[in-house]
Design a protein around this motif. Structure first.
Motif, mmCIF file in Angstrom:
data_model
loop_
_atom_site.group_PDB
_atom_site.id
_atom_site.type_symbol
_atom_site.label_atom_id
_atom_site.label_comp_id
_atom_site.label_asym_id
_atom_site.label_seq_id
_atom_site.Cartn_x
_atom_site.Cartn_y
_atom_site.Cartn_z
ATOM 1 N N ASP A 124 0.829 -1.209 0.000
ATOM 2 C CA ASP A 124 0.000 0.000 0.000
ATOM 3 C C ASP A 124 0.865 1.261 0.000
ATOM 4 O O ASP A 124 1.981 1.262 0.540
ATOM 5 C CB ASP A 124 -0.882 0.042 1.247
ATOM 6 C CG ASP A 124 -1.935 -1.044 1.275
ATOM 7 O OD1 ASP A 124 -2.002 -1.859 0.334
ATOM 8 O OD2 ASP A 124 -2.701 -1.068 2.256
ATOM 9 N N ARG A 183 -7.886 1.759 1.485
ATOM 10 C CA ARG A 183 -8.080 0.306 1.584
ATOM 11 C C ARG A 183 -9.450 -0.001 2.182
ATOM 12 O O ARG A 183 -10.211 -0.810 1.649
ATOM 13 C CB ARG A 183 -6.968 -0.322 2.435
ATOM 14 C CG ARG A 183 -7.170 -1.809 2.697
ATOM 15 C CD ARG A 183 -5.987 -2.396 3.463
ATOM 16 N NE ARG A 183 -4.903 -2.704 2.549
ATOM 17 C CZ ARG A 183 -4.830 -3.818 1.827
ATOM 18 N NH1 ARG A 183 -5.776 -4.717 1.895
ATOM 19 N NH2 ARG A 183 -3.801 -4.022 1.031
ATOM 20 N N ARG A 238 -12.587 -2.008 0.330
ATOM 21 C CA ARG A 238 -12.436 -3.399 0.760
ATOM 22 C C ARG A 238 -13.596 -4.286 0.296
ATOM 23 O O ARG A 238 -13.360 -5.393 -0.199
ATOM 24 C CB ARG A 238 -12.278 -3.457 2.276
ATOM 25 C CG ARG A 238 -11.955 -4.853 2.801
ATOM 26 C CD ARG A 238 -11.512 -4.779 4.267
ATOM 27 N NE ARG A 238 -11.415 -6.080 4.885
ATOM 28 C CZ ARG A 238 -10.417 -6.931 4.717
ATOM 29 N NH1 ARG A 238 -9.415 -6.606 3.930
ATOM 30 N NH2 ARG A 238 -10.415 -8.097 5.340
ATOM 31 N N TYR A 257 -8.866 -2.296 -5.745
ATOM 32 C CA TYR A 257 -7.769 -1.633 -5.030
ATOM 33 C C TYR A 257 -6.839 -0.929 -6.010
ATOM 34 O O TYR A 257 -6.402 0.203 -5.756
ATOM 35 C CB TYR A 257 -6.974 -2.643 -4.213
ATOM 36 C CG TYR A 257 -7.554 -3.012 -2.871
ATOM 37 C CD1 TYR A 257 -8.595 -2.295 -2.293
ATOM 38 C CD2 TYR A 257 -7.051 -4.086 -2.161
ATOM 39 C CE1 TYR A 257 -9.101 -2.641 -1.054
ATOM 40 C CE2 TYR A 257 -7.551 -4.441 -0.922
ATOM 41 C CZ TYR A 257 -8.577 -3.714 -0.369
ATOM 42 O OH TYR A 257 -9.068 -4.064 0.858
#
Length: 89
Positions: free
Chosen positions: A9, A17, A21, A71
């Motif tokens: 990350d 995040r 998610r 993501y």
């Protein structure tokens, strides 16, 4: 072909995040190519990256999968590695 996706990350991106998610986990389940997956953790137990084992036709399919991960689309990662992997145990 098994491919290990290892992603770190961006610093300070925990909220990114968390915000993405649910979409990420749905993508893991819906695509049908994920053998194993889970977050990488720091010493404090905070999520700081991802490890995903993909079972795909070839490296191009792995790259396509990685590019379409929610993501990745949210620009969570500072870097992503795709590495051929051999399961032994």
């Amino acid at each position: 072909m098994l491919i290990a996706l290892i992603a770190r990350d961006r610093p300070g991106a925990l909220q990114t995040r968390l915000d993405n998610r649910d979409a990420h986990i749905a993508y893991l389940k819906e695509t049908g190519v994920v053998s194993q997956a889970g977050p990488l953790l720091n010493d404090e137990g905070e999520m700081v990256g991802s490890l995903v084992i993909l079972d795909v036709e070839d490296m191009a399919a792995a790259q396509n999968w990685a590019n379409n991960d929610p993501y990745a689309k949210a620009e969570l990662f500072s870097g992503v590695e795709l590495i051929p992997w051999k399961k032994v145990i």
